[in-house]
Design a protein around this motif. Structure first.
Motif, short mmCIF file in Angstrom:
data_model
loop_
_atom_site.label_atom_id
_atom_site.label_comp_id
_atom_site.label_asym_id
_atom_site.label_seq_id
_atom_site.Cartn_x
_atom_site.Cartn_y
_atom_site.Cartn_z
N UNK A 78 27.09 -19.52 0.63
CA UNK A 78 28.50 -19.69 0.26
C UNK A 78 29.42 -20.01 1.42
N UNK A 79 28.87 -20.20 2.61
CA UNK A 79 29.70 -20.58 3.75
C UNK A 79 29.93 -22.08 3.73
N UNK A 80 30.93 -22.53 4.48
CA UNK A 80 31.25 -23.96 4.54
C UNK A 80 30.78 -24.53 5.88
N UNK A 81 29.96 -25.56 5.80
CA UNK A 81 29.40 -26.20 7.00
C UNK A 81 30.11 -27.53 7.20
N UNK A 82 30.41 -27.86 8.47
CA UNK A 82 31.09 -29.11 8.77
C UNK A 82 30.64 -29.64 10.12
N UNK A 83 30.89 -30.94 10.34
CA UNK A 83 30.59 -31.50 11.66
C UNK A 83 31.78 -31.25 12.57
N UNK A 84 31.50 -31.12 13.85
CA UNK A 84 32.56 -30.76 14.78
C UNK A 84 33.38 -31.98 15.21
N UNK A 85 34.68 -31.79 15.39
CA UNK A 85 35.51 -32.89 15.87
C UNK A 85 35.34 -33.09 17.38
N UNK A 86 35.70 -34.27 17.86
CA UNK A 86 35.70 -34.50 19.29
C UNK A 86 34.54 -35.33 19.80
N UNK A 87 33.82 -36.03 18.91
CA UNK A 87 32.68 -36.83 19.37
C UNK A 87 32.81 -38.28 18.95
N UNK A 88 34.01 -38.80 18.82
CA UNK A 88 34.22 -40.16 18.35
C UNK A 88 34.53 -41.14 19.50
N UNK A 89 35.34 -40.70 20.44
CA UNK A 89 35.72 -41.60 21.53
C UNK A 89 36.05 -40.77 22.76
N UNK A 90 36.30 -41.46 23.88
CA UNK A 90 36.53 -40.83 25.19
C UNK A 90 35.36 -39.90 25.53
N UNK A 91 34.18 -40.48 25.52
CA UNK A 91 32.98 -39.69 25.78
C UNK A 91 32.63 -39.62 27.26
N UNK A 92 33.24 -40.46 28.07
CA UNK A 92 32.84 -40.55 29.47
C UNK A 92 33.18 -39.28 30.26
N UNK A 93 34.26 -38.61 29.91
CA UNK A 93 34.65 -37.42 30.66
C UNK A 93 34.01 -36.14 30.15
N UNK A 94 33.22 -36.24 29.09
CA UNK A 94 32.57 -35.06 28.53
C UNK A 94 31.16 -34.93 29.09
N UNK A 95 30.77 -33.71 29.37
CA UNK A 95 29.45 -33.47 29.95
C UNK A 95 28.36 -33.67 28.90
N UNK A 96 27.14 -33.97 29.32
CA UNK A 96 26.04 -34.14 28.36
C UNK A 96 25.82 -32.90 27.49
N UNK A 97 25.98 -31.73 28.09
CA UNK A 97 25.81 -30.49 27.33
C UNK A 97 26.85 -30.39 26.22
N UNK A 98 28.10 -30.73 26.54
CA UNK A 98 29.18 -30.67 25.55
C UNK A 98 28.96 -31.68 24.43
N UNK A 99 28.53 -32.89 24.79
CA UNK A 99 28.27 -33.92 23.78
C UNK A 99 27.11 -33.50 22.87
N UNK A 100 26.10 -32.90 23.45
CA UNK A 100 24.94 -32.44 22.68
C UNK A 100 25.35 -31.34 21.70
N UNK A 101 26.17 -30.42 22.16
CA UNK A 101 26.60 -29.32 21.30
C UNK A 101 27.57 -29.77 20.21
N UNK A 102 28.33 -30.82 20.47
CA UNK A 102 29.25 -31.34 19.45
C UNK A 102 28.49 -32.00 18.30
#
Length: 64
Positions: free
Chosen positions: A20-44
């Protein structure tokens, strides 16, 4: 009183799990990916569970 229509935007963004919980994809993985670390992108890329305080409201809007 007429039936309540479900909000199609919420239905498209969330899925109800077996418990009964609600599952969703996380925001923040559409653009401006260059400044995000690989770990952060993987977790998103992982799905997230909606906060319990919002679950009741969102389920009512989804007519679940």
């Amino acid at each position: 009183m007429p039936k309540m229509k479900s909000k199609k935007a919420l239905v498209a963004r969330f899925k109800v799990t077996a418990t009964g919980k609600l599952k969703h994809s996380q925001p923040g993985k559409r653009h401006i990916m260059t400044k995000k670390t690989p770990k952060r992108k993987r977790q998103l890329g992982q799905a997230a569970i909606l906060d319990v305080s919002l679950t009741k409201t969102y389920k009512r809007l989804m007519c679940v």
